[in-house]
Enzyme design. Structure first.
Site, PDB file in Angstrom:
ATOM      1  N   LYS A 206       0.861  -1.180   0.000  1.00  0.00           N
ATOM      2  CA  LYS A 206       0.000   0.000   0.000  1.00  0.00           C
ATOM      3  C   LYS A 206       0.893   1.225   0.000  1.00  0.00           C
ATOM      4  CE  LYS A 206      -2.199   1.007   3.734  1.00  0.00           C
ATOM      5  NZ  LYS A 206      -3.222   1.175   4.782  1.00  0.00           N
TER       6      LYS A 206
HETATM    7  C1  5RP Z   1      -3.610   4.588   8.706  1.00  0.00           C
HETATM    8  C2  5RP Z   1      -3.468   3.687   7.543  1.00  0.00           C
HETATM    9  C3  5RP Z   1      -4.642   3.576   6.642  1.00  0.00           C
HETATM   10  O1  5RP Z   1      -4.931   2.202   6.439  1.00  0.00           O
HETATM   11  C4  5RP Z   1      -4.305   4.154   5.267  1.00  0.00           C
HETATM   12  O2  5RP Z   1      -3.632   5.369   5.387  1.00  0.00           O
HETATM   13  C5  5RP Z   1      -5.609   4.348   4.454  1.00  0.00           C
HETATM   14  O3  5RP Z   1      -6.413   5.244   5.141  1.00  0.00           O
HETATM   15  P1  5RP Z   1      -6.625   6.705   4.526  1.00  0.00           P
HETATM   16  O4  5RP Z   1      -7.324   6.531   3.194  1.00  0.00           O
HETATM   17  O5  5RP Z   1      -7.486   7.454   5.533  1.00  0.00           O
HETATM   18  O6  5RP Z   1      -5.249   7.299   4.374  1.00  0.00           O
HETATM   19  O7  5RP Z   1      -2.454   3.060   7.288  1.00  0.00           O
HETATM   20  O8  5RP Z   1      -2.488   4.469   9.497  1.00  0.00           O
END
Ligand code: 5RP
Length: 293
Positions: A206
């Site tokens: 991610k």
């Molecule tokens: C928070 C995270 C979230 O899973 C990731 O950032 C996705 O959330 P958002 O779309 O709000 O950024 O890792 O620590």
């Protein structure tokens, strides 16, 4: 050790229009040689028909507490289930607030140790062990990594330990690229971070969208899912989602842009249209507008 300085001077070719050469017969990039169990769990994340995923992220509480829009996990999460593929959350949230018969994939947040009350968020530990990930029937274990920050070494050690356990028991590892306030959201940084995580054995990654995103995707031998990041106007969030998918992302992992939307359910449904039905951002925003009149 190669001469790192010299590396930067070479003109690189990412062959962005050439499909991944080792795809084999399995729909998830870089997973063709993995065991049946790994493939089953990856199929619970990435739809075998589209190869894509809509992850709903609600793991923010592990260091932010009750963020706006997630004050009541028990109310928000069930309402979104028809429109998402994967639940991205903590074990505490899952066990207390998510119906175990949801039928959704689980991206289990396993690293932790940060809090909003402390400036340096880059030092975490592996908090959830493999046994509890198995109990929770996790389809992947999510580990935060901090490339370029003070906690780099320990976070990459957390990732490697998780990959080791995951390979032993057939549970994929999701490498999360964190971006500290001093880090640059550039293709140079994200190419480095995503490739390091993939080389260390993460089965999916991610990260965030940025210019030259297609080069980041081409250089990464496992699928990339894009985090939504800070709340944007809905139309801009859909453009982010559309550009991410057009650039080769295999899905979105959105939290704030869904749960802080004025209409979270319709927002999740619109993102799903982009991820699985080929909607453009404009078409998805029209869908959102039509369903929220
Ligand atoms: C928070 C995270 C979230 O899973 C990731 O950032 C996705 O959330 P958002 O779309 O709000 O950024 O890792 O620590």
């Amino acid at each position: 050790m190669p001469d790192l300085q010299g590396q930067e001077k070479d003109q690189k070719n990412y062959h962005v229009n050439t499909p991944f050469a080792n795809q084999g017969t399995f729909h998830v990039k870089g997973a063709d040689s993995l065991d049946w169990g790994m493939k089953t769990r990856l199929s619970n994340i990435f739809d075998p028909k589209t190869g894509n995923t809509v992850m709903f992220a609600f793991d923010h509480g592990y260091f932010m507490g009750s963020v706006t829009g997630l004050e009541r996990l028990d109310i928000v999460i069930p309402s979104l289930l028809p429109h998402i593929d994967v639940l991205m959350g903590t074990r505490g949230a899952l066990r207390t607030c998510v119906p175990p018969n949801s039928g959704k994939g689980v991206a289990l947040r396993t690293s932790s140790g940060s809090s909003m009350l402390y400036d340096d968020l880059s030092h975490e530990v592996v908090a959830v062990d493999i046994e509890d990930a198995i109990r929770l029937n996790a389809d992947c274990m999510a580990v935060q990594t901090f490339i370029g920050a003070d906690g780099q070494l320990s976070s990459l050690d957390n990732l490697s330990r998780t990959v080791n356990d995951g390979m032993s028991y057939g549970i994929p590892t999701l490498g999360v690229v964190a971006v500290g306030k001093d880090m640059e959201r550039t293709d140079r940084f994200f190419k480095l971070a995503t490739r390091i995580l993939a080389e260390l054995g993460a089965n999916l990654i991610k990260t965030y969208y940025c210019d030259k995103f297609e080069e980041i995707v081409a250089a990464c031998p496992v699928p990339i899912v894009v985090a939504g990041g800070k709340k944007l106007p809905e139309a801009e969030a859909m453009t982010l989602a559309y550009h991410s998918m057009q650039g080769g992302a295999r899905g979105l992992d959105m939290g704030r842009n869904i749960f802080q939307s004025e209409h979270p359910v319709q927002m999740a449904a619109a993102i799903r249209k982009i991820v699985h039905e080929g909607f453009t951002d404009k078409e998805a925003f029209q869908f959102y507008t039509d369903t929220t009149r």
